[in-house]
Design a protein around this motif. Sequence first.
Motif, mmCIF file in Angstrom:
data_model
loop_
_atom_site.group_PDB
_atom_site.id
_atom_site.type_symbol
_atom_site.label_atom_id
_atom_site.label_comp_id
_atom_site.label_asym_id
_atom_site.label_seq_id
_atom_site.Cartn_x
_atom_site.Cartn_y
_atom_site.Cartn_z
ATOM 1 N N ALA A 121 -25.877 3.446 10.409
ATOM 2 C CA ALA A 121 -27.021 2.605 10.031
ATOM 3 C C ALA A 121 -26.944 1.235 10.697
ATOM 4 C CB ALA A 121 -27.085 2.452 8.512
ATOM 5 N N THR A 122 -25.764 0.667 10.774
ATOM 6 C CA THR A 122 -25.593 -0.629 11.436
ATOM 7 C C THR A 122 -25.752 -0.482 12.944
ATOM 8 O OG1 THR A 122 -24.107 -1.351 9.679
ATOM 9 C CG2 THR A 122 -24.021 -2.576 11.747
ATOM 10 N N GLY A 123 -25.234 0.595 13.501
ATOM 11 C CA GLY A 123 -25.282 0.821 14.941
ATOM 12 C C GLY A 123 -26.667 1.041 15.511
ATOM 13 N N VAL A 124 -27.625 1.392 14.685
ATOM 14 C CA VAL A 124 -29.009 1.546 15.149
ATOM 15 C C VAL A 124 -29.591 0.185 15.535
ATOM 16 C CG1 VAL A 124 -31.341 2.151 14.375
ATOM 17 C CG2 VAL A 124 -29.439 3.681 13.900
ATOM 18 N N HIS A 125 -29.089 -0.883 14.901
ATOM 19 C CA HIS A 125 -29.636 -2.228 15.116
ATOM 20 C C HIS A 125 -28.717 -3.167 15.892
ATOM 21 C CE1 HIS A 125 -32.826 -1.076 12.429
ATOM 22 N NE2 HIS A 125 -31.922 -0.675 11.576
ATOM 23 N N GLY A 126 -27.419 -2.893 15.909
ATOM 24 C CA GLY A 126 -26.469 -3.768 16.588
ATOM 25 C C GLY A 126 -25.147 -3.052 16.787
ATOM 26 N N TRP A 127 -24.201 -3.703 17.432
ATOM 27 C CA TRP A 127 -22.891 -3.098 17.693
ATOM 28 C C TRP A 127 -22.156 -2.856 16.382
ATOM 29 C CZ3 TRP A 127 -20.902 -1.555 22.369
ATOM 30 C CH2 TRP A 127 -21.684 -1.861 23.480
ATOM 31 N N SER A 128 -21.547 -1.668 16.271
ATOM 32 C CA SER A 128 -20.869 -1.284 15.050
ATOM 33 C C SER A 128 -19.679 -0.390 15.378
ATOM 34 C CB SER A 128 -21.855 -0.533 14.149
ATOM 35 O OG SER A 128 -21.251 -0.100 12.966
ATOM 36 N N GLY A 129 -18.564 -0.662 14.727
ATOM 37 C CA GLY A 129 -17.406 0.209 14.842
ATOM 38 C C GLY A 129 -16.402 -0.218 15.886
ATOM 39 N N ILE A 130 -15.161 0.114 15.579
ATOM 40 C CA ILE A 130 -14.052 -0.049 16.507
ATOM 41 C C ILE A 130 -13.181 1.182 16.341
ATOM 42 C CG2 ILE A 130 -14.050 -2.571 16.541
ATOM 43 C CD1 ILE A 130 -11.790 -2.513 14.503
ATOM 44 N N GLY A 131 -12.343 1.449 17.280
ATOM 45 C CA GLY A 131 -11.472 2.610 17.150
ATOM 46 C C GLY A 131 -12.110 3.857 17.731
ATOM 47 N N SER A 132 -12.060 4.961 17.006
ATOM 48 C CA SER A 132 -12.486 6.244 17.557
ATOM 49 C C SER A 132 -13.998 6.435 17.596
ATOM 50 C CB SER A 132 -11.836 7.395 16.798
ATOM 51 O OG SER A 132 -12.158 7.336 15.433
ATOM 52 N N VAL A 133 -14.767 5.671 16.832
ATOM 53 C CA VAL A 133 -16.230 5.783 16.852
ATOM 54 C C VAL A 133 -16.842 4.388 16.916
ATOM 55 C CG1 VAL A 133 -18.292 6.599 15.638
ATOM 56 C CG2 VAL A 133 -16.167 7.903 15.463
ATOM 57 N N SER A 134 -17.724 4.181 17.880
ATOM 58 C CA SER A 134 -18.524 2.963 17.912
ATOM 59 C C SER A 134 -19.954 3.335 18.267
ATOM 60 C CB SER A 134 -17.954 1.925 18.884
ATOM 61 O OG SER A 134 -17.988 2.411 20.195
ATOM 62 N N ILE A 135 -20.889 2.545 17.766
ATOM 63 C CA ILE A 135 -22.315 2.858 17.917
ATOM 64 C C ILE A 135 -23.062 1.573 18.223
ATOM 65 C CG2 ILE A 135 -24.350 3.825 16.753
ATOM 66 C CD1 ILE A 135 -22.337 5.368 14.945
ATOM 67 N N HIS A 136 -24.048 1.669 19.116
ATOM 68 C CA HIS A 136 -24.891 0.510 19.407
ATOM 69 C C HIS A 136 -26.246 0.970 19.927
ATOM 70 C CE1 HIS A 136 -24.574 0.646 23.846
ATOM 71 N NE2 HIS A 136 -23.368 1.116 23.611
ATOM 72 N N PRO A 137 -27.255 0.123 19.738
ATOM 73 C CA PRO A 137 -28.587 0.479 20.239
ATOM 74 C C PRO A 137 -28.666 0.249 21.746
ATOM 75 C CG PRO A 137 -28.647 -1.690 19.244
ATOM 76 C CD PRO A 137 -27.255 -1.147 19.030
ATOM 77 N N GLY A 138 -29.614 0.916 22.370
ATOM 78 C CA GLY A 138 -29.858 0.685 23.779
ATOM 79 C C GLY A 138 -30.574 -0.640 23.983
ATOM 80 N N VAL A 139 -30.516 -1.150 25.179
ATOM 81 C CA VAL A 139 -31.202 -2.387 25.525
ATOM 82 C C VAL A 139 -32.115 -2.134 26.718
ATOM 83 C CG1 VAL A 139 -29.397 -3.895 24.626
ATOM 84 C CG2 VAL A 139 -29.283 -3.150 26.994
ATOM 85 N N ASP A 140 -33.057 -3.044 26.909
ATOM 86 C CA ASP A 140 -34.000 -2.983 28.027
ATOM 87 C C ASP A 140 -34.696 -1.621 28.079
ATOM 88 O OD1 ASP A 140 -33.335 -5.594 28.643
ATOM 89 O OD2 ASP A 140 -31.746 -4.983 30.016
ATOM 90 N N GLU A 141 -34.528 -0.878 29.178
ATOM 91 C CA GLU A 141 -35.236 0.395 29.311
ATOM 92 C C GLU A 141 -34.653 1.498 28.432
ATOM 93 O OE1 GLU A 141 -31.916 0.462 32.277
ATOM 94 O OE2 GLU A 141 -33.476 -1.003 31.826
ATOM 95 N N ARG A 142 -33.569 1.251 27.749
ATOM 96 C CA ARG A 142 -32.936 2.240 26.876
ATOM 97 C C ARG A 142 -33.134 1.921 25.402
ATOM 98 N NH1 ARG A 142 -31.969 6.084 30.401
ATOM 99 N NH2 ARG A 142 -30.341 5.717 31.923
ATOM 100 N N ARG A 143 -34.134 1.143 25.063
ATOM 101 C CA ARG A 143 -34.359 0.764 23.657
ATOM 102 C C ARG A 143 -34.667 1.957 22.767
ATOM 103 N NH1 ARG A 143 -36.991 -5.092 22.986
ATOM 104 N NH2 ARG A 143 -35.420 -6.109 24.225
ATOM 105 N N ASP A 144 -35.077 3.051 23.352
ATOM 106 C CA ASP A 144 -35.393 4.247 22.580
ATOM 107 C C ASP A 144 -34.150 5.099 22.310
ATOM 108 O OD1 ASP A 144 -34.998 5.014 25.213
ATOM 109 O OD2 ASP A 144 -36.609 6.501 25.193
ATOM 110 N N SER A 145 -32.964 4.544 22.586
ATOM 111 C CA SER A 145 -31.715 5.292 22.460
ATOM 112 C C SER A 145 -30.722 4.588 21.551
ATOM 113 C CB SER A 145 -31.065 5.471 23.833
ATOM 114 O OG SER A 145 -31.908 6.179 24.708
ATOM 115 N N VAL A 146 -29.821 5.394 20.997
ATOM 116 C CA VAL A 146 -28.650 4.909 20.277
ATOM 117 C C VAL A 146 -27.453 5.523 20.994
ATOM 118 C CG1 VAL A 146 -27.367 5.001 18.107
ATOM 119 C CG2 VAL A 146 -29.847 4.729 18.071
ATOM 120 N N PHE A 147 -26.475 4.694 21.311
ATOM 121 C CA PHE A 147 -25.295 5.160 22.025
ATOM 122 C C PHE A 147 -24.131 5.302 21.049
ATOM 123 C CE2 PHE A 147 -28.005 3.384 25.203
ATOM 124 C CZ PHE A 147 -27.878 4.259 26.273
#
Length: 156
Positions: free
Chosen positions: A72-98
């Motif tokens: 839930a946090t990773g959809v909007h900003g950088w989240s997580g350290i260690g084995s899993v991290s999540i962040h939203p795309g920027v610029d042309e990748r705004r439609d993605s979650v990494f």
Amino acid sequence: MTYDGPRVPAQYAPGDGCAVALDLRVAVCPGLTVSVAARLRYHTADPYAVFLDNHTDLATPITWVFARDLLATGVHGWSGIGSVSIHPGVDERRDSVFITLSGEGSSVVLRAPAERVRTFLARTESLVPIGRERTHLDLDGLLRRLYEGGAASPGP
């Protein structure tokens, strides 16, 4: 020929949960991505966790378990350290979650459609609102199983 989304084998899906199929993109090398069928799952018996099933060429999926809050946090900003991290795309990748998964000396970055992830999170919140997870835990049952020497997990 019509495309109905990723082909994902049926998974165990108990009644009090939800799931969404995903078509993840994986960068194999610069300029080359491949599609990986996946599924996000949630169940009220484990209200803090989400499950990401990656369907490769194996008979059974590779499943990662991580905190719903992390997603839930990773959809909007950088989240997580260690084995899993999540962040939203920027610029042309705004439609993605990494989603970055790391383990045993290697890492992979998965690109998921942001709208599908948001839809999944909305479904999980309709089952268990964020912040109310503790009300869905059977702590008495867990303590009883631990005391009796049984499994600590809530289900099969």
